[in-house]
Design an enzyme around this catalytic site. Structure first.
Site, PDB file in Angstrom:
ATOM      1  N   ASN A   9     -11.526 -12.194   4.150  1.00  0.00           N
ATOM      2  CA  ASN A   9     -12.570 -11.121   3.745  1.00  0.00           C
ATOM      3  C   ASN A   9     -11.872 -10.136   3.298  1.00  0.00           C
ATOM      4  O   ASN A   9     -11.639  -9.194   4.062  1.00  0.00           O
ATOM      5  CB  ASN A   9     -13.664 -10.932   4.969  1.00  0.00           C
ATOM      6  CG  ASN A   9     -14.889  -9.987   4.530  1.00  0.00           C
ATOM      7  OD1 ASN A   9     -14.733  -9.700   3.154  1.00  0.00           O
ATOM      8  ND2 ASN A   9     -15.618  -9.619   5.258  1.00  0.00           N
ATOM      9  N   LYS A  11     -13.117  -7.575   1.481  1.00  0.00           N
ATOM     10  CA  LYS A  11     -14.232  -6.524   1.172  1.00  0.00           C
ATOM     11  C   LYS A  11     -13.736  -5.828   0.142  1.00  0.00           C
ATOM     12  O   LYS A  11     -13.570  -6.332  -0.922  1.00  0.00           O
ATOM     13  CB  LYS A  11     -13.873  -5.647   2.440  1.00  0.00           C
ATOM     14  CG  LYS A  11     -13.974  -6.503   3.969  1.00  0.00           C
ATOM     15  CD  LYS A  11     -14.087  -5.877   5.205  1.00  0.00           C
ATOM     16  CE  LYS A  11     -14.168  -6.688   6.327  1.00  0.00           C
ATOM     17  NZ  LYS A  11     -14.395  -6.114   7.685  1.00  0.00           N
ATOM     18  N   HIS A  94     -22.774 -10.617   6.465  1.00  0.00           N
ATOM     19  CA  HIS A  94     -21.816  -9.814   7.225  1.00  0.00           C
ATOM     20  C   HIS A  94     -22.415  -8.550   7.798  1.00  0.00           C
ATOM     21  O   HIS A  94     -23.536  -7.801   7.084  1.00  0.00           O
ATOM     22  CB  HIS A  94     -20.672  -9.512   6.060  1.00  0.00           C
ATOM     23  CG  HIS A  94     -19.570  -9.048   6.655  1.00  0.00           C
ATOM     24  ND1 HIS A  94     -19.369  -7.585   7.270  1.00  0.00           N
ATOM     25  CD2 HIS A  94     -18.425  -9.695   7.225  1.00  0.00           C
ATOM     26  CE1 HIS A  94     -18.350  -7.484   7.960  1.00  0.00           C
ATOM     27  NE2 HIS A  94     -17.564  -8.476   8.009  1.00  0.00           N
ATOM     28  N   GLU A  96     -21.598  -5.544   7.890  1.00  0.00           N
ATOM     29  CA  GLU A  96     -21.358  -4.297   7.076  1.00  0.00           C
ATOM     30  C   GLU A  96     -22.593  -4.326   5.912  1.00  0.00           C
ATOM     31  O   GLU A  96     -23.177  -3.390   5.542  1.00  0.00           O
ATOM     32  CB  GLU A  96     -19.897  -4.273   6.479  1.00  0.00           C
ATOM     33  CG  GLU A  96     -18.974  -3.855   7.396  1.00  0.00           C
ATOM     34  CD  GLU A  96     -17.449  -4.582   6.967  1.00  0.00           C
ATOM     35  OE1 GLU A  96     -17.216  -4.867   5.567  1.00  0.00           O
ATOM     36  OE2 GLU A  96     -16.809  -4.497   7.695  1.00  0.00           O
ATOM     37  N   GLU A 166     -19.445 -13.020  14.443  1.00  0.00           N
ATOM     38  CA  GLU A 166     -18.524 -11.886  14.338  1.00  0.00           C
ATOM     39  C   GLU A 166     -19.310 -10.649  15.073  1.00  0.00           C
ATOM     40  O   GLU A 166     -20.340  -9.881  14.644  1.00  0.00           O
ATOM     41  CB  GLU A 166     -18.591 -11.300  12.786  1.00  0.00           C
ATOM     42  CG  GLU A 166     -17.753 -12.498  11.880  1.00  0.00           C
ATOM     43  CD  GLU A 166     -17.195 -11.631  10.884  1.00  0.00           C
ATOM     44  OE1 GLU A 166     -15.951 -11.959  10.612  1.00  0.00           O
ATOM     45  OE2 GLU A 166     -18.207 -10.975  10.136  1.00  0.00           O
ATOM     46  N   GLY A 172     -12.825  -4.622  12.617  1.00  0.00           N
ATOM     47  CA  GLY A 172     -12.051  -3.597  12.165  1.00  0.00           C
ATOM     48  C   GLY A 172     -11.727  -2.474  13.385  1.00  0.00           C
ATOM     49  O   GLY A 172     -11.404  -1.470  13.149  1.00  0.00           O
ATOM     50  N   SER A 212     -11.162  -8.495  14.402  1.00  0.00           N
ATOM     51  CA  SER A 212     -10.072  -8.113  14.712  1.00  0.00           C
ATOM     52  C   SER A 212      -8.855  -9.349  15.158  1.00  0.00           C
ATOM     53  O   SER A 212      -8.154  -9.454  15.958  1.00  0.00           O
ATOM     54  CB  SER A 212      -9.721  -7.220  15.991  1.00  0.00           C
ATOM     55  OG  SER A 212     -10.631  -5.960  15.522  1.00  0.00           O
TER      56      SER A 212
HETATM   57  P1  PGA Z   1     -11.432  -7.435  10.703  1.00  0.00           P
HETATM   58  O1  PGA Z   1     -12.527  -7.867   9.927  1.00  0.00           O
HETATM   59  O2  PGA Z   1     -10.671  -8.838  10.738  1.00  0.00           O
HETATM   60  O3  PGA Z   1     -10.748  -6.674   9.995  1.00  0.00           O
HETATM   61  O4  PGA Z   1     -11.893  -7.165  12.287  1.00  0.00           O
HETATM   62  C1  PGA Z   1     -13.419  -9.123  10.025  1.00  0.00           C
HETATM   63  C2  PGA Z   1     -14.667  -9.122   9.233  1.00  0.00           C
HETATM   64  O5  PGA Z   1     -15.199  -8.157   8.916  1.00  0.00           O
HETATM   65  O6  PGA Z   1     -14.941 -10.389   8.835  1.00  0.00           O
END
Ligand code: PGA
Length: 249
Positions: A9, A11, A94, A96, A166, A172, A212
Site C-alpha cells: 500500500n 499511499k 482503509h 486512513e 488492520e 504506521g 507495521s
Molecule cells: P504500515 O501500513 O505497514 O506502514 O503500518 C499498513 C497499511 O496502512 O496498510
C-alpha cells in the site's frame, strides 16, 4: 489451500519517476512463486505501472474508488475507469480513508457493491482503534464493521474479495499486533464469514494482516494458520524490505 498474498500500500508516496524506479527494481527480483504480489501506485501512476508490469506477475491495484459508476463527481475515479486501464482490484475501507475522509460503513458498503458489481475486485480493510482494544471490544467492533459493510454482498462475489485486518493502532506506528493477537482476530473474522456465508466461502477467503509488518516480524505473522499474507505500508516503499517480506512466507 488458500492463496498467499503480499500487497504494497504505497499511499500518497512516489511520484512518476520514483514509481518507475521502484517498479523496475522490483521486477529484477525473483519472488517466491507461490505468493501473489500486488502494488498500489497513486492514480496518476497507475497506467504507466500497468505498462511497466505487463511482462511481470506483479499486479497493479488502486487505492480508492468512487461509489458511483459515472457522473458529476469532480475529482473522483470510477470502477470503469480503473478497469479500462487494466486495473482489476482496489483497496476499500482503509482506516486512513475512514478517519481523514469520513468514509462511513454505509458509504463503504456502497463502494464495495459498486466495485464488485462492475467486476472490480477488492481488498477490504477493517480494524479496531486502541481505545476499543483497551475496552476489550475489538471483536465486537470488527464484527460490527463487517456486518455493516459486507452482509448484503452476493455469495458469488466472494471470490473477488480479499479481507485485510488492520488494527488502527498498529498502522504506521511500528507497533505491530502480536502473532497471537493477529491469529485470534483472523479466526474470529473467518468464523464471521462462516456464520454468514458458509464454510465453502470462509475456507477460501484470504485474510491479510496489515500494520507495521516488517522483514523482522513478517515470517512469524505469516506463519499463523489463518493469516494468508499482508497489506504492507511503509516497508513496501523499500524494494529490499518488500522482497524480504514476500519471501518470508
Ligand atoms: P504500515 O501500513 O505497514 O506502514 O503500518 C499498513 C497499511 O496502512 O496498510
Amino acid at each position: 489451500m488458500r492463496n498467499k498474498i503480499v500487497a504494497g500500500n504505497w499511499k500518497m508516496n512516489n511520484d512518476f519517476f520514483e514509481t518507475k524506479t521502484l517498479l523496475y527494481e522490483l521486477k529484477k527480483h525473483e519472488f517466491n512463486n507461490s505468493v501473489t504480489v500486488m502494488v498500489s501506485p497513486s492514480f496518476t501512476n497507475l497506467q504507466q505501472s500497468v505498462e511497466i508490469l505487463s511482462d511481470s506477475k506483479i499486479e497493479v491495484i488502486a487505492q480508492n474508488v468512487n461509489e458511483s459508476e459515472k457522473g458529476a463527481f469532480t475529482g473522483e475515479i470510477s470502477p470503469l475507469m480503473l478497469k479500462s486501464i487494466g486495473v482489476s482490484r482496489v483497496i476499500v475501507g482503509h482506516s486512513e480513508r475512514r478517519e481523514y475522509y469520513n468514509e462511513t460503513d454505509k458509504l463503504l458498503n456502497k463502494k464495495i457493491k459498486n466495485a464488485l458489481g462492475n467486476n472490480l475486485k477488492i481488498i477490504f480493510c477493517f480494524g479496531e482503534k486502541i481505545i476499543d482494544r483497551k475496552n476489550k471490544k475489538e471483536f465486537e467492533i470488527v464484527n460490527n464493521q463487517l456486518s455493516k459493510t459486507l452482509l448484503d454482498v452476493n455469495k458469488t462475489d466472494w471470490k473477488n474479495i480479499i479481507l485485510a485486518y488492520e488494527p488502527v493502532w498498529a498502522i504506521g506506528t511500528g507497533e505491530n499486533a502480536t502473532p497471537e493477537q493477529v491469529q485470534e482476530m483472523h479466526l474470529n473474522v473467518r468464523n464471521w464469514v462462516k456464520i454468514n456465508y458458509g464454510s465453502k466461502i470462509s475456507d477460501i477467503v484470504p485474510i491479510l494482516y496489515g500494520g507495521s509488518v516488517k522483514p523482522n516480524n513478517s515470517h512469524e505473522i505469516f506463519s499463523q494458520p489463518d493469516v494468508d499474507g499482508g497489506l504492507i505500508g511503509g516497508a513496501s516503499l523499500y524494494c529490499d524490505d518488500f522482497i524480504e517480506i514476500i519471501n518470508s512466507f
